[in-house]
Design an enzyme around this catalytic site. Sequence first.
Site, short mmCIF file in Angstrom:
data_model
loop_
_atom_site.label_atom_id
_atom_site.label_comp_id
_atom_site.label_asym_id
_atom_site.label_seq_id
_atom_site.Cartn_x
_atom_site.Cartn_y
_atom_site.Cartn_z
N PHE A 1 37.61 45.53 4.63
CA PHE A 1 38.66 45.84 5.61
C PHE A 1 38.95 44.57 6.43
CE2 PHE A 1 40.52 47.63 9.42
CZ PHE A 1 41.26 48.69 8.95
N ASP B 1 28.86 48.14 7.40
CA ASP B 1 29.94 48.85 8.07
C ASP B 1 30.03 50.22 7.42
OD1 ASP B 1 32.40 49.97 8.79
OD2 ASP B 1 33.29 48.00 9.16
N TYR C 1 36.56 57.82 14.71
CA TYR C 1 37.80 58.61 14.55
C TYR C 1 38.14 58.96 13.11
CZ TYR C 1 39.64 53.83 13.99
OH TYR C 1 39.85 52.54 13.58
N LYS C 2 37.30 58.53 12.16
CA LYS C 2 37.57 58.88 10.75
C LYS C 2 36.83 60.18 10.42
CE LYS C 2 38.83 54.18 9.68
NZ LYS C 2 38.34 52.83 9.37
N ARG D 1 46.24 56.70 -1.54
CA ARG D 1 44.87 56.97 -1.12
C ARG D 1 44.76 58.41 -0.62
NH1 ARG D 1 41.79 53.77 3.67
NH2 ARG D 1 43.42 54.83 4.85
C1 LIG Z 1 38.74 51.80 10.10
C2 LIG Z 1 37.92 50.57 9.93
C3 LIG Z 1 37.76 49.66 10.98
C4 LIG Z 1 38.47 49.89 12.28
O1 LIG Z 1 38.12 49.01 13.27
P1 LIG Z 1 38.59 49.24 14.76
O2 LIG Z 1 38.00 48.13 15.50
O3 LIG Z 1 38.05 50.59 15.17
O4 LIG Z 1 40.07 49.27 14.79
C5 LIG Z 1 36.94 48.56 10.76
N1 LIG Z 1 36.33 48.37 9.59
C6 LIG Z 1 36.47 49.24 8.56
C7 LIG Z 1 35.75 48.99 7.27
C8 LIG Z 1 37.29 50.35 8.70
O5 LIG Z 1 37.43 51.19 7.68
#
Ligand SMILES: *Cc1c(COP(=O)(O)O)cnc(C)c1O
Length: 427
Positions: A129, A198, A223-224, A386
């Site tokens: 990400f 992560d 939030y996921k 997705r």
């Molecule tokens: C959703 C997600 C994020 C989100 O990061 P924020 O700092 O909360 O915006 C980071 N890394 C991964 C792998 C994600 O899927």
Amino acid sequence: MTTLEDCRARDAADPLAPLKDLFNLPEGVIYLDGNSLGALPRAVPARVAQVVAHEWGRDLIQSWNSAGWFDLPRRVGDKIAPLMGAGPGEVVAADTTSINLYKVLSAALNVAAQDAPGRRTIVSERSNFPTDLYIAEALCRERGCTLKLVEPHEIAASLDADVAVLMLTHVNYRTGAMHDMTAVTAAAHAAGALMVWDLCHSVGAVPVDLTGAGADYAVGCGYKYLNGGPGAPAFVWVHPRHVDRFWQPLAGWWGHAAPFAFTPDYQPAAGITRFQCGTQPIVSLSALDCALDVFAEAEKFGGMAALRDKSLALTDLFIELVEQWCPGQFELVTPREHVRRGSQVCLTPTAQLPVGSAYAVVQALIGRGVIGDFRAGDGQQPDILRFGFTPLYLSYENVFLSAQALRDVLLNKEYALPQFNRKLAVT
Ligand SMILES: *Cc1c(COP(=O)(O)O)cnc(C)c1O
């Protein structure tokens, strides 16, 4: 061939089916985006209203003590811990994933500098990400370190004597491919590197055992799959063997040993508390706290192991139906092998569909009440449709109807309609 009646029979026999009633989902919507923003747990609105009206409105500043606001990051952390094989007192819910990643990467570089001086490289995956890569890139610039990006099959070979930290996302956000946490962590350690995970697309979706894997650091998202609401605080875990060794770089007063002593110098608190920085969004944190009760309820029905079984059954069914109804029109991007699959199914259109139609296919599906999302390709990576499958609130019938909707979007060429080709700012 699976029929709608088969799916209804599976739903009737599904021990997890009652969990759906713990959520508020709009009528007529099949929500396949819980991997991006989890759905609203039914108990959350009343809890948020109570926090605002009573804790804030009536009790005012006393709520820091009387409502336990000040301890909330640690209490919420303790609710998340069992979902990822962490112990009590080892996790705090705070800040964002990006910010927490900065803290742990910096702490990991400090540990590496002491235990393995001379190692100055962070390795990650090119398809990680982007925010993870940006944070690592910025930290490397600041520290004079190197960020090395590799493909998944190159990870093992990339772990040379310069590598201080291997930083990976357990389940890839674009492909749904899942790493073997135990094996990869062991490989990093065997090569003398620290392991940062992560868990944004894992926690609450697949069983995770950080302690069993012997990992060093982890961060993830509220939030996921944890359903904490838009912008919910993230979380951070540090293995107890490292947690007290160094300060983290954002040494704010909430991480101080005695924040209300208001001393001019910093003294880090013991344990994971030092990974807090400053004042947290209490309303949002309360929503996450309440949302996590869904997982306590799920424990009565077999917990994460049962949720994982259902998630695999749902994704298997979706793959089967798409291959039956849309033959040759998509390539499966997500691994078929269960041990390598997260809780999502990603498809990329083949040459049978017009170039660039993936976005419009997703929009047409949304028009039919089936909400998934689109992730743009970039020449190296293909465009992706997705679909996230949250076993807490999805049924086999939902999966059947989603695949049927996808078939009908293609049959009717709905992706060619102009209203589905207007690009929105958030995809
Ligand atoms: C959703 C997600 C994020 C989100 O990061 P924020 O700092 O909360 O915006 C980071 N890394 C991964 C792998 C994600 O899927």
